[in-house]
Design a protein around this motif. Structure first.
Motif, PDB file in Angstrom:
ATOM      1  N   ALA A   1       0.826  -1.210   0.000  1.00  0.00           N
ATOM      2  CA  ALA A   1       0.000   0.000   0.000  1.00  0.00           C
ATOM      3  C   ALA A   1       0.860   1.260   0.000  1.00  0.00           C
ATOM      4  O   ALA A   1       0.522   2.265  -0.617  1.00  0.00           O
ATOM      5  CB  ALA A   1      -0.941  -0.002   1.209  1.00  0.00           C
ATOM      6  N   ASN A   2       2.005   1.198   0.686  1.00  0.00           N
ATOM      7  CA  ASN A   2       2.895   2.361   0.711  1.00  0.00           C
ATOM      8  C   ASN A   2       3.501   2.627  -0.660  1.00  0.00           C
ATOM      9  O   ASN A   2       3.778   3.780  -1.011  1.00  0.00           O
ATOM     10  CB  ASN A   2       4.006   2.144   1.743  1.00  0.00           C
ATOM     11  N   ALA A   3       3.714   1.560  -1.429  1.00  0.00           N
ATOM     12  CA  ALA A   3       4.237   1.739  -2.785  1.00  0.00           C
ATOM     13  C   ALA A   3       3.251   2.517  -3.653  1.00  0.00           C
ATOM     14  O   ALA A   3       3.633   3.424  -4.407  1.00  0.00           O
ATOM     15  CB  ALA A   3       4.545   0.381  -3.405  1.00  0.00           C
ATOM     16  N   TYR A   4       1.962   2.209  -3.538  1.00  0.00           N
ATOM     17  CA  TYR A   4       0.970   2.916  -4.352  1.00  0.00           C
ATOM     18  C   TYR A   4       0.750   4.348  -3.850  1.00  0.00           C
ATOM     19  O   TYR A   4       0.395   5.231  -4.629  1.00  0.00           O
ATOM     20  CB  TYR A   4      -0.343   2.129  -4.356  1.00  0.00           C
ATOM     21  N   LYS A   5       0.967   4.588  -2.566  1.00  0.00           N
ATOM     22  CA  LYS A   5       0.919   5.968  -2.074  1.00  0.00           C
ATOM     23  C   LYS A   5       2.044   6.787  -2.694  1.00  0.00           C
ATOM     24  O   LYS A   5       1.871   7.950  -3.041  1.00  0.00           O
ATOM     25  CB  LYS A   5       1.025   5.977  -0.544  1.00  0.00           C
ATOM     26  N   LYS A   6       3.222   6.152  -2.813  1.00  0.00           N
ATOM     27  CA  LYS A   6       4.357   6.826  -3.435  1.00  0.00           C
ATOM     28  C   LYS A   6       4.065   7.135  -4.907  1.00  0.00           C
ATOM     29  O   LYS A   6       4.412   8.216  -5.410  1.00  0.00           O
ATOM     30  CB  LYS A   6       5.599   5.929  -3.324  1.00  0.00           C
ATOM     31  N   ILE A   7       3.402   6.201  -5.611  1.00  0.00           N
ATOM     32  CA  ILE A   7       3.048   6.419  -7.009  1.00  0.00           C
ATOM     33  C   ILE A   7       2.114   7.618  -7.145  1.00  0.00           C
ATOM     34  O   ILE A   7       2.282   8.477  -8.015  1.00  0.00           O
ATOM     35  CB  ILE A   7       2.401   5.152  -7.594  1.00  0.00           C
TER      36      ILE A   7
ATOM     37  N   TYR B   1       4.614   0.749 -10.667  1.00  0.00           N
ATOM     38  CA  TYR B   1       5.001  -0.318  -9.742  1.00  0.00           C
ATOM     39  C   TYR B   1       5.564  -1.471 -10.568  1.00  0.00           C
ATOM     40  O   TYR B   1       4.924  -1.953 -11.501  1.00  0.00           O
ATOM     41  CB  TYR B   1       3.767  -0.759  -8.950  1.00  0.00           C
ATOM     42  N   ILE B   2       6.786  -1.910 -10.243  1.00  0.00           N
ATOM     43  CA  ILE B   2       7.435  -2.944 -11.061  1.00  0.00           C
ATOM     44  C   ILE B   2       7.523  -4.278 -10.332  1.00  0.00           C
ATOM     45  O   ILE B   2       8.229  -5.170 -10.763  1.00  0.00           O
ATOM     46  CB  ILE B   2       8.831  -2.486 -11.499  1.00  0.00           C
ATOM     47  N   GLY B   3       6.807  -4.422  -9.203  1.00  0.00           N
ATOM     48  CA  GLY B   3       6.763  -5.700  -8.512  1.00  0.00           C
ATOM     49  C   GLY B   3       7.752  -5.794  -7.363  1.00  0.00           C
ATOM     50  O   GLY B   3       8.343  -4.815  -6.928  1.00  0.00           O
ATOM     51  N   LYS B   4       7.929  -7.013  -6.866  1.00  0.00           N
ATOM     52  CA  LYS B   4       8.803  -7.255  -5.726  1.00  0.00           C
ATOM     53  C   LYS B   4      10.226  -7.557  -6.199  1.00  0.00           C
ATOM     54  O   LYS B   4      10.430  -8.158  -7.252  1.00  0.00           O
ATOM     55  CB  LYS B   4       8.306  -8.445  -4.890  1.00  0.00           C
ATOM     56  N   ASN B   5      11.197  -7.118  -5.379  1.00  0.00           N
ATOM     57  CA  ASN B   5      12.573  -7.517  -5.655  1.00  0.00           C
ATOM     58  C   ASN B   5      12.875  -8.803  -4.893  1.00  0.00           C
ATOM     59  O   ASN B   5      11.996  -9.399  -4.251  1.00  0.00           O
ATOM     60  CB  ASN B   5      13.550  -6.393  -5.279  1.00  0.00           C
ATOM     61  N   LYS B   6      14.133  -9.240  -4.941  1.00  0.00           N
ATOM     62  CA  LYS B   6      14.477 -10.525  -4.325  1.00  0.00           C
ATOM     63  C   LYS B   6      14.418 -10.491  -2.797  1.00  0.00           C
ATOM     64  O   LYS B   6      14.495 -11.547  -2.156  1.00  0.00           O
ATOM     65  CB  LYS B   6      15.862 -10.963  -4.780  1.00  0.00           C
ATOM     66  N   TYR B   7      14.293  -9.297  -2.225  1.00  0.00           N
ATOM     67  CA  TYR B   7      14.159  -9.193  -0.769  1.00  0.00           C
ATOM     68  C   TYR B   7      12.700  -9.098  -0.331  1.00  0.00           C
ATOM     69  O   TYR B   7      12.418  -8.902   0.846  1.00  0.00           O
ATOM     70  CB  TYR B   7      14.914  -7.956  -0.271  1.00  0.00           C
TER      71      TYR B   7
ATOM     72  N   HIS C   1       8.509  -4.019  -2.354  1.00  0.00           N
ATOM     73  CA  HIS C   1       7.766  -3.531  -3.514  1.00  0.00           C
ATOM     74  C   HIS C   1       8.463  -2.283  -4.067  1.00  0.00           C
ATOM     75  O   HIS C   1       8.585  -1.269  -3.375  1.00  0.00           O
ATOM     76  CB  HIS C   1       6.324  -3.209  -3.118  1.00  0.00           C
ATOM     77  N   GLU C   2       8.892  -2.338  -5.336  1.00  0.00           N
ATOM     78  CA  GLU C   2       9.669  -1.260  -5.924  1.00  0.00           C
ATOM     79  C   GLU C   2       8.812  -0.349  -6.791  1.00  0.00           C
ATOM     80  O   GLU C   2       7.927  -0.805  -7.513  1.00  0.00           O
ATOM     81  CB  GLU C   2      10.822  -1.826  -6.772  1.00  0.00           C
ATOM     82  N   VAL C   3       9.103   0.951  -6.691  1.00  0.00           N
ATOM     83  CA  VAL C   3       8.424   1.975  -7.497  1.00  0.00           C
ATOM     84  C   VAL C   3       9.499   2.750  -8.258  1.00  0.00           C
ATOM     85  O   VAL C   3      10.531   3.122  -7.689  1.00  0.00           O
ATOM     86  CB  VAL C   3       7.611   2.934  -6.606  1.00  0.00           C
ATOM     87  N   VAL C   4       9.274   2.997  -9.560  1.00  0.00           N
ATOM     88  CA  VAL C   4      10.245   3.721 -10.382  1.00  0.00           C
ATOM     89  C   VAL C   4       9.637   5.029 -10.876  1.00  0.00           C
ATOM     90  O   VAL C   4       8.433   5.138 -11.068  1.00  0.00           O
ATOM     91  CB  VAL C   4      10.717   2.875 -11.576  1.00  0.00           C
ATOM     92  N   TYR C   5      10.507   6.041 -11.036  1.00  0.00           N
ATOM     93  CA  TYR C   5      10.065   7.305 -11.621  1.00  0.00           C
ATOM     94  C   TYR C   5       9.642   7.100 -13.081  1.00  0.00           C
ATOM     95  O   TYR C   5       8.583   7.560 -13.494  1.00  0.00           O
ATOM     96  CB  TYR C   5      11.189   8.347 -11.568  1.00  0.00           C
ATOM     97  N   GLN C   6      10.497   6.404 -13.837  1.00  0.00           N
ATOM     98  CA  GLN C   6      10.246   6.196 -15.248  1.00  0.00           C
ATOM     99  C   GLN C   6      11.226   5.149 -15.754  1.00  0.00           C
ATOM    100  O   GLN C   6      12.266   4.897 -15.153  1.00  0.00           O
ATOM    101  CB  GLN C   6      10.406   7.506 -16.035  1.00  0.00           C
TER     102      GLN C   6
END
Length: 312
Positions: A249-255, A267-273, A276-281
């Motif tokens: 939920a925090n990832a979508y707040k950041k988006i 949102y590009i999904g989960k990393n190996k840890y 939940h990762e969010v990218v600018y572009q």
């Protein structure tokens, strides 16, 4: 321990800070609470835990050290290696190592690294400046018992002689009750009449409105042409990372926050840890991605970094 300051700074903004080769500090939101034993009110904060399994370098701490010190990334990694080595040596010698405002490390009886969080630090930015408040308890039950005891000791007595002294009060009370009952009955009759009148008028108004709607004709002489919006899909293997969150939920707040600032995040999904990762572009061209990363670091987020990954 100089690196403790860097770790503290990152714990205010991130939920996971990894010390490469040693472990990771994890934070979780904690609501305000009351300690009934000490009558202390604690403000909202973040509870800190330590995970020994997360040791792989994600670049967050090293990049931050390099940006603050104005040094290279490799120099920052050397500082982290020295920090980790010294910490491990002190623990192996049976010492208790303190990390300022974060907690202490020690080796327990099972020969495992044990972390005890500090109660002084509060890494919730929304609670900045708030401190625990100690109040006084309210003795409601004690006061209630004292009043009951006073009533038991000094009862109110009404004797027949005193009642007969003022006989007209009895008739006045009867008259007052009769007037009250008659007034209540009259009010109920008036209220029922008003309700019936309002209901009848509402039915008339609804019928008139239905008739006007049925007879109305709506004509649009110059209708606007349909609007077509084409949203380009982001592609590419170069991604500027805005943050990684343990709670989705925090990832979508950041988006949402980045979208308000004019970025095109996703949102590009989960990393190996499991974060939940969010990218600018995302970018196809590496040079273009690096130019955009430099601009974001200078104007928006010094901790942004470049992820090279082909997404599905």
């Amino acid at each position: 321990m100089q690196l403790a300051t860097y770790i503290q700074d990152l714990l205010y903004r991130y939920e996971c800070v990894i010390i490469p080769g040693f472990g990771a500090f994890l934070t979780q939101y904690e609501s305000a609470r009351i300690d009934s034993d000490s009558n202390t009110l604690y403000p909202p904060g973040k509870s800190i835990s330590f995970n020994r399994q997360l040791q792989t370098n994600d670049g967050l701490l090293a990049n931050y050290i390099a940006s603050v010190d104005g040094s290279s990334y490799e120099t920052a990694l050397d500082k982290l290696r020295t920090f980790t080595r010294n910490l491990s040596v002190e623990l192996s010698e049976g010492k208790t190592v303190s990390v300022e405002k974060i907690g202490v490390f020690k080796i327990n009886e099972a020969q495992a690294v044990q972390f005890i969080p500090s109660e002084k630090g509060n890494f919730n930015t929304a609670s900045f400046g708030l401190v625990p408040f100690v109040g006084t308890s309210i003795q409601r039950e004690v006061y209630k018992e004292e009043v009951a005891a006073l009533e038991a000791e000094t009862p109110l007595l009404f004797t027949p002689e005193r009642r007969e002294k003022y006989p007209y009060l009895k008739y006045a009370a009867v008259a007052l009750i009769a007037v009250s009952i008659s007034g209540l009955v009259g009010f109920n009759i008036y209220k029922n009449n008003v309700a019936e009148y309002n209901f009848a008028e509402k039915q008339k108004a609804d019928a008139l409105l239905d008739k006007q709607i049925q007879e109305a004709t709506f004509v649009i002489e110059n209708p606007l042409p349909p609007l077509k919006v084409t949203v380009p899909k982001q592609t590419g293997t170069y991604h500027i990372v805005a943050g990684a969150f343990r709670i989705e939920a925090n990832a979508y707040k950041k988006i949402a926050l980045l979208s308000e600032k004019g970025f095109t995040p996703r949102y590009i999904g989960k990393n190996k840890y499991g974060l939940h990762e969010v990218v600018y572009q995302s970018y196809e061209d590496r040079v273009e991605a690096l130019q955009s990363l430099r601009n974001i670091k200078n104007t928006e987020n010094k901790d942004a970094w470049l992820l090279v990954k082909k997404l599905d």
